[in-house]
Design an enzyme around this catalytic site. Structure first.
Site, PDB file in Angstrom:
ATOM      1  N   SER A 134       0.911  -1.226   0.035  1.00 42.17           N
ATOM      2  CA  SER A 134      -0.140  -0.137   0.034  1.00 42.17           C
ATOM      3  C   SER A 134       0.842   1.274   0.213  1.00 42.17           C
ATOM      4  O   SER A 134       2.044   1.198   0.660  1.00 42.17           O
ATOM      5  CB  SER A 134      -0.828   0.014   1.347  1.00 42.17           C
ATOM      6  OG  SER A 134      -1.541   1.203   1.429  1.00 42.17           O
ATOM      7  N   GLU A 136       0.220   3.729   1.806  1.00 41.62           N
ATOM      8  CA  GLU A 136       0.290   4.019   3.091  1.00 41.62           C
ATOM      9  C   GLU A 136       1.415   3.897   3.555  1.00 41.62           C
ATOM     10  O   GLU A 136       2.057   4.357   4.578  1.00 41.62           O
ATOM     11  CB  GLU A 136      -0.927   3.370   3.832  1.00 41.62           C
ATOM     12  CG  GLU A 136      -2.186   3.698   3.850  1.00 41.62           C
ATOM     13  CD  GLU A 136      -2.293   5.208   4.689  1.00 41.62           C
ATOM     14  OE1 GLU A 136      -1.974   5.356   5.809  1.00 41.62           O
ATOM     15  OE2 GLU A 136      -2.901   6.352   3.914  1.00 41.62           O
ATOM     16  N   TYR A 157      -1.810   0.089  10.814  1.00 40.12           N
ATOM     17  CA  TYR A 157      -2.228  -0.652   9.456  1.00 40.12           C
ATOM     18  C   TYR A 157      -0.572  -0.423   8.506  1.00 40.12           C
ATOM     19  O   TYR A 157      -0.339  -1.356   7.759  1.00 40.12           O
ATOM     20  CB  TYR A 157      -3.292   0.004   8.483  1.00 40.12           C
ATOM     21  CG  TYR A 157      -3.436  -0.365   7.256  1.00 40.12           C
ATOM     22  CD1 TYR A 157      -3.899  -1.628   6.740  1.00 40.12           C
ATOM     23  CD2 TYR A 157      -2.940   0.467   6.276  1.00 40.12           C
ATOM     24  CE1 TYR A 157      -4.049  -1.901   5.429  1.00 40.12           C
ATOM     25  CE2 TYR A 157      -3.095   0.199   4.748  1.00 40.12           C
ATOM     26  CZ  TYR A 157      -3.826  -0.970   4.607  1.00 40.12           C
ATOM     27  OH  TYR A 157      -3.696  -1.422   3.294  1.00 40.12           O
TER      28      TYR A 157
HETATM   29  P1  NAP Z   1     -11.281  -4.593   1.522  1.00 43.40           P
HETATM   30  O1  NAP Z   1     -12.430  -4.182   0.548  1.00 43.40           O
HETATM   31  O2  NAP Z   1     -11.358  -4.314   2.847  1.00 43.40           O
HETATM   32  O3  NAP Z   1     -11.126  -6.252   1.387  1.00 43.40           O
HETATM   33  C1  NAP Z   1     -10.343  -7.088   2.477  1.00 43.40           C
HETATM   34  C2  NAP Z   1     -10.527  -8.287   2.266  1.00 43.40           C
HETATM   35  O4  NAP Z   1      -9.951  -9.052   3.373  1.00 43.40           O
HETATM   36  C3  NAP Z   1     -12.130  -8.738   2.379  1.00 43.40           C
HETATM   37  O5  NAP Z   1     -12.493  -9.920   1.648  1.00 43.40           O
HETATM   38  C4  NAP Z   1     -12.237  -9.191   3.960  1.00 43.40           C
HETATM   39  O6  NAP Z   1     -13.142 -10.158   4.070  1.00 43.40           O
HETATM   40  C5  NAP Z   1     -10.785 -10.045   3.935  1.00 43.40           C
HETATM   41  N1  NAP Z   1     -10.251 -10.122   5.242  1.00 43.40           N
HETATM   42  C6  NAP Z   1     -10.270  -9.142   6.477  1.00 43.40           C
HETATM   43  N2  NAP Z   1      -9.758  -9.870   7.527  1.00 43.40           N
HETATM   44  C7  NAP Z   1      -9.271 -11.132   6.999  1.00 43.40           C
HETATM   45  C8  NAP Z   1      -8.834 -12.356   7.626  1.00 43.40           C
HETATM   46  N3  NAP Z   1      -8.720 -12.507   8.985  1.00 43.40           N
HETATM   47  N4  NAP Z   1      -8.739 -13.359   7.091  1.00 43.40           N
HETATM   48  C9  NAP Z   1      -8.906 -13.443   5.613  1.00 43.40           C
HETATM   49  N5  NAP Z   1      -9.473 -12.253   5.030  1.00 43.40           N
HETATM   50  C10 NAP Z   1      -9.845 -11.208   5.693  1.00 43.40           C
HETATM   51  O7  NAP Z   1      -9.873  -4.320   0.788  1.00 43.40           O
HETATM   52  P2  NAP Z   1      -9.506  -3.808  -0.900  1.00 43.40           P
HETATM   53  O8  NAP Z   1      -9.739  -2.589  -0.910  1.00 43.40           O
HETATM   54  O9  NAP Z   1     -10.320  -4.963  -1.749  1.00 43.40           O
HETATM   55  O10 NAP Z   1      -8.006  -3.973  -0.612  1.00 43.40           O
HETATM   56  C11 NAP Z   1      -7.273  -5.416  -1.088  1.00 43.40           C
HETATM   57  C12 NAP Z   1      -6.089  -5.303  -0.486  1.00 43.40           C
HETATM   58  O11 NAP Z   1      -5.324  -4.238  -1.049  1.00 43.40           O
HETATM   59  C13 NAP Z   1      -5.841  -5.286   1.038  1.00 43.40           C
HETATM   60  O12 NAP Z   1      -4.841  -5.736   1.574  1.00 43.40           O
HETATM   61  C14 NAP Z   1      -5.607  -3.727   1.275  1.00 43.40           C
HETATM   62  O13 NAP Z   1      -4.915  -3.421   2.477  1.00 43.40           O
HETATM   63  C15 NAP Z   1      -4.673  -3.648   0.013  1.00 43.40           C
HETATM   64  N6  NAP Z   1      -4.652  -2.125  -0.476  1.00 43.40           N
HETATM   65  C16 NAP Z   1      -5.813  -1.543  -0.895  1.00 43.40           C
HETATM   66  C17 NAP Z   1      -5.834  -0.271  -1.549  1.00 43.40           C
HETATM   67  C18 NAP Z   1      -7.111   0.352  -1.962  1.00 43.40           C
HETATM   68  O14 NAP Z   1      -7.091   1.723  -2.093  1.00 43.40           O
HETATM   69  N7  NAP Z   1      -8.170  -0.304  -2.127  1.00 43.40           N
HETATM   70  C19 NAP Z   1      -4.753   0.495  -1.761  1.00 43.40           C
HETATM   71  C20 NAP Z   1      -3.399  -0.123  -1.355  1.00 43.40           C
HETATM   72  C21 NAP Z   1      -3.571  -1.620  -0.932  1.00 43.40           C
HETATM   73  P3  NAP Z   1     -14.811  -9.597   4.559  1.00 43.40           P
HETATM   74  O15 NAP Z   1     -15.389  -9.287   3.308  1.00 43.40           O
HETATM   75  O16 NAP Z   1     -15.316 -10.736   5.289  1.00 43.40           O
HETATM   76  O17 NAP Z   1     -14.277  -8.405   5.552  1.00 43.40           O
HETATM   77  O1  G4F Z   2     -10.641   6.688   2.304  1.00 42.64           O
HETATM   78  P1  G4F Z   2      -9.650   6.326   3.525  1.00 42.64           P
HETATM   79  O2  G4F Z   2     -10.236   5.854   4.668  1.00 42.64           O
HETATM   80  O3  G4F Z   2      -8.473   5.856   2.688  1.00 42.64           O
HETATM   81  P2  G4F Z   2      -7.023   5.686   3.188  1.00 42.64           P
HETATM   82  O4  G4F Z   2      -6.645   6.002   4.717  1.00 42.64           O
HETATM   83  O5  G4F Z   2      -6.068   6.602   2.186  1.00 42.64           O
HETATM   84  O6  G4F Z   2      -6.384   4.326   3.255  1.00 42.64           O
HETATM   85  C1  G4F Z   2      -7.044   3.514   1.905  1.00 42.64           C
HETATM   86  O7  G4F Z   2      -5.964   3.533   1.014  1.00 42.64           O
HETATM   87  C2  G4F Z   2      -4.873   2.867   1.373  1.00 42.64           C
HETATM   88  C3  G4F Z   2      -3.868   3.185   0.253  1.00 42.64           C
HETATM   89  O8  G4F Z   2      -3.175   4.427   0.348  1.00 42.64           O
HETATM   90  C4  G4F Z   2      -4.928   1.396   1.562  1.00 42.64           C
HETATM   91  F1  G4F Z   2      -3.952   0.868   1.806  1.00 42.64           F
HETATM   92  C5  G4F Z   2      -5.865   1.399   2.710  1.00 42.64           C
HETATM   93  O9  G4F Z   2      -6.225  -0.044   2.914  1.00 42.64           O
HETATM   94  C6  G4F Z   2      -7.343   2.148   2.237  1.00 42.64           C
HETATM   95  O10 G4F Z   2      -7.873   1.356   1.074  1.00 42.64           O
HETATM   96  O11 G4F Z   2      -9.018   8.149   3.935  1.00 42.64           O
HETATM   97  C7  G4F Z   2      -8.363   8.991   2.805  1.00 42.64           C
HETATM   98  C8  G4F Z   2      -8.399  10.150   3.459  1.00 42.64           C
HETATM   99  C9  G4F Z   2      -7.655  10.153   4.752  1.00 42.64           C
HETATM  100  O12 G4F Z   2      -6.634  11.228   4.830  1.00 42.64           O
HETATM  101  C10 G4F Z   2      -8.651  10.501   5.881  1.00 42.64           C
HETATM  102  O13 G4F Z   2      -8.155  11.099   6.967  1.00 42.64           O
HETATM  103  O14 G4F Z   2      -9.560  10.807   3.665  1.00 42.64           O
HETATM  104  C11 G4F Z   2      -9.701  11.461   4.998  1.00 42.64           C
HETATM  105  N1  G4F Z   2     -10.921  11.647   5.523  1.00 42.64           N
HETATM  106  C12 G4F Z   2     -11.572  12.771   5.910  1.00 42.64           C
HETATM  107  N2  G4F Z   2     -12.804  12.349   6.264  1.00 42.64           N
HETATM  108  C13 G4F Z   2     -11.622  10.351   5.852  1.00 42.64           C
HETATM  109  C14 G4F Z   2     -12.774  10.841   6.412  1.00 42.64           C
HETATM  110  N3  G4F Z   2     -11.481   9.010   5.799  1.00 42.64           N
HETATM  111  C15 G4F Z   2     -12.542   8.388   6.207  1.00 42.64           C
HETATM  112  N4  G4F Z   2     -12.386   6.883   5.841  1.00 42.64           N
HETATM  113  N5  G4F Z   2     -13.707   8.757   6.638  1.00 42.64           N
HETATM  114  C16 G4F Z   2     -13.922  10.258   6.579  1.00 42.64           C
HETATM  115  O15 G4F Z   2     -14.902  10.414   7.432  1.00 42.64           O
END
Ligand code: NAP
Ligand code: G4F
Length: 348
Positions: A134, A136, A157
């Site tokens: 990520s 992050e 995280y």
């Molecule tokens: P997500 O929608 O939160 O999906 C997470 C998945 O992990 C869900 O299927 C969840 O199951 C499963 N999970 C949670 N705890 C688990 C456990 N203990 N054992 C097995 N599975 C478990 O996340 P996403 O946005 O698809 O992201 C996919 C991956 O990319 C994650 O590793 C995330 O950290 C990483 N990532 C995401 C972003 C982004 O912007 N989306 C960016 C960078 C990296 P449930 O459905 O049951 O909750």
């Molecule tokens: O949408 P966010 O919660 O995503 P964040 O923290 O960037 O993390 C996501 O992206 C990561 C990749 O860079 C992944 F690794 C991670 O698993 C996840 O998918 O927040 C984005 C921004 C933050 O700066 C947060 O402080 O939005 C700001 N924000 C402002 N108000 C909020 C809110 N975020 C959330 N979730 N809820 C709010 O009300």
């Protein structure tokens, strides 16, 4: 026919990746954690009855905190490719559930890697492994961030993802495994979890438009993110495992916008003045914030030939249109007396 195993198949990315792999002719196996309610909604469009002889999508109960289940599934499925997407992926939540986040994200990755290492050694098969890293992990590092930028995690995280990243690098170097780390910047879609800021905004503004709620409470509007489309990003994951050499790649658009700019665009699509409906709630602020993420996707473009297809404006429009349709359905049900559907999007 190639076989893939996906942890986190029920998540946003898991569902897009499963679709992509099925469209490429793969047999796809996904690990689903047991819950008291159905958690496979995102897979509805591709769900197949496993009893059908033509079925190519199979789900298995397992958990990243349960190494034995991971080993059993690996032995049974014998995948050619593994995509480790499972995670407690909410940054704000990780401050409240730090140990659990580390157990799933860092140690969970280690559990899968250990299982893969033994599997490869005993069966002499090649298994390619994708680790969901990520942006992050860059945290407080100055933008733009690339593969050579030093990590500076700002949450439990992010620290757990850094550990998982280095486990993956070490298993590649120490055991000669084919492992790629994708360092993906934020990617969104109409399937994004409703507590992440983009989806929280599009869900709430659409409901406000339909008279289903009055207010939207948010945290820091000044944070900037490099937001892309999840459908484009899962293609980059697949491309990494098709390359001859395992390596690590940043996947991003190379553009960043603030949360406030996302709000501007989404509200404009709905013809709403968001200033009158958005309020700040301190519970959504993070103890340590990541101010600015902006990725340099040059290496992914040069080596993998990957480029994002959907623009920022198209992404916002796609999410708003989807959530407006959902809000309209909700309003119709509410008119018919189904008030249980009227729930505010409060958390996240
Ligand atoms: P997500 O929608 O939160 O999906 C997470 C998945 O992990 C869900 O299927 C969840 O199951 C499963 N999970 C949670 N705890 C688990 C456990 N203990 N054992 C097995 N599975 C478990 O996340 P996403 O946005 O698809 O992201 C996919 C991956 O990319 C994650 O590793 C995330 O950290 C990483 N990532 C995401 C972003 C982004 O912007 N989306 C960016 C960078 C990296 P449930 O459905 O049951 O909750
Ligand atoms: O949408 P966010 O919660 O995503 P964040 O923290 O960037 O993390 C996501 O992206 C990561 C990749 O860079 C992944 F690794 C991670 O698993 C996840 O998918 O927040 C984005 C921004 C933050 O700066 C947060 O402080 O939005 C700001 N924000 C402002 N108000 C909020 C809110 N975020 C959330 N979730 N809820 C709010 O009300």
């Amino acid at each position: 026919m190639k076989t893939a195993l996906i942890t986190g198949v029920t998540g946003q990315d898991g569902s897009f990746l499963a679709e992509l792999l099925l469209s490429k002719g793969y047999e796809v196996h996904g690990i689903v954690r047991r819950a008291s309610t159905f958690n496979t909604d995102r897979l509805d469009p591709i769900y197949e009855d496993p009893h059908e002889p033509s079925a190519r999508l199979f789900l298995h109960y397992g958990d990243l905190t349960d190494g034995a289940s991971l080993r059993r599934i690996l032995e049974k499925v014998q995948p050619d490719e593994i995509y480790n997407l499972g995670a407690q992926s909410h940054v704000r939540v990780s401050f409240d559930q730090a140990e659990f986040t580390a157990d799933v994200v860092a140690t969970g990755t280690l559990r899968v890697l250990e299982a893969v290492r033994d599997h490869v050694e005993h069966l002499h098969r090649e298994v390619k492994f994708y680790q969901a890293g990520s942006s992050e992990m860059f945290g407080a590092a100055n933008p733009p961030q690339s593969e050579t930028t030093a990590f500076y995690p700002r949450s439990p995280y992010a620290a757990a993802k850094v550990a998982a990243h280095w486990y993956a690098v070490n298993y590649r170097e120490a055991h000669g495994l084919f492992i790629c780390n994708g360092i993906l910047f934020n990617h969104e879609s109409h399937r994004r979890g409703e507590t992440f800021v983009t989806r929280k905004i599009t869900r709430a503004l659409a409901r406000i438009k339909m008279g289903l709620q009055d207010k939207l409470f948010l945290g820091n509007l000044d944070a900037k993110r490099d937001w892309g489309y999840a459908g484009d990003y899962v293609e980059a994951m697949w491309l990494m495992l098709q390359h001859e050499k395992p390596d690590d790649y940043v996947v991003a658009t190379g553009e960043s916008y603030s949360v406030r700019e996302f709000l501007d665009r989404a509200a404009a699509c709905l013809d709403i003045d968001w200033h009158s409906v958005v309020a700040q709630d301190a519970r959504y602020l993070r103890p340590t914030e990541v101010d600015h993420l902006l990725g340099d996707p040059g290496k992914a473009r040069r080596v993998l030939g990957w480029a994002p297809k959907l623009s920022f404006d198209e992404l916002v429009k796609k999410m708003v249109e989807h959530d407006l349709e959902l809000a309209k359905q909700e309003a119709t049900l509410a008119k018919a007396g189904h008030h249980t559907m009227l729930r505010a999007v409060r958390h996240g």
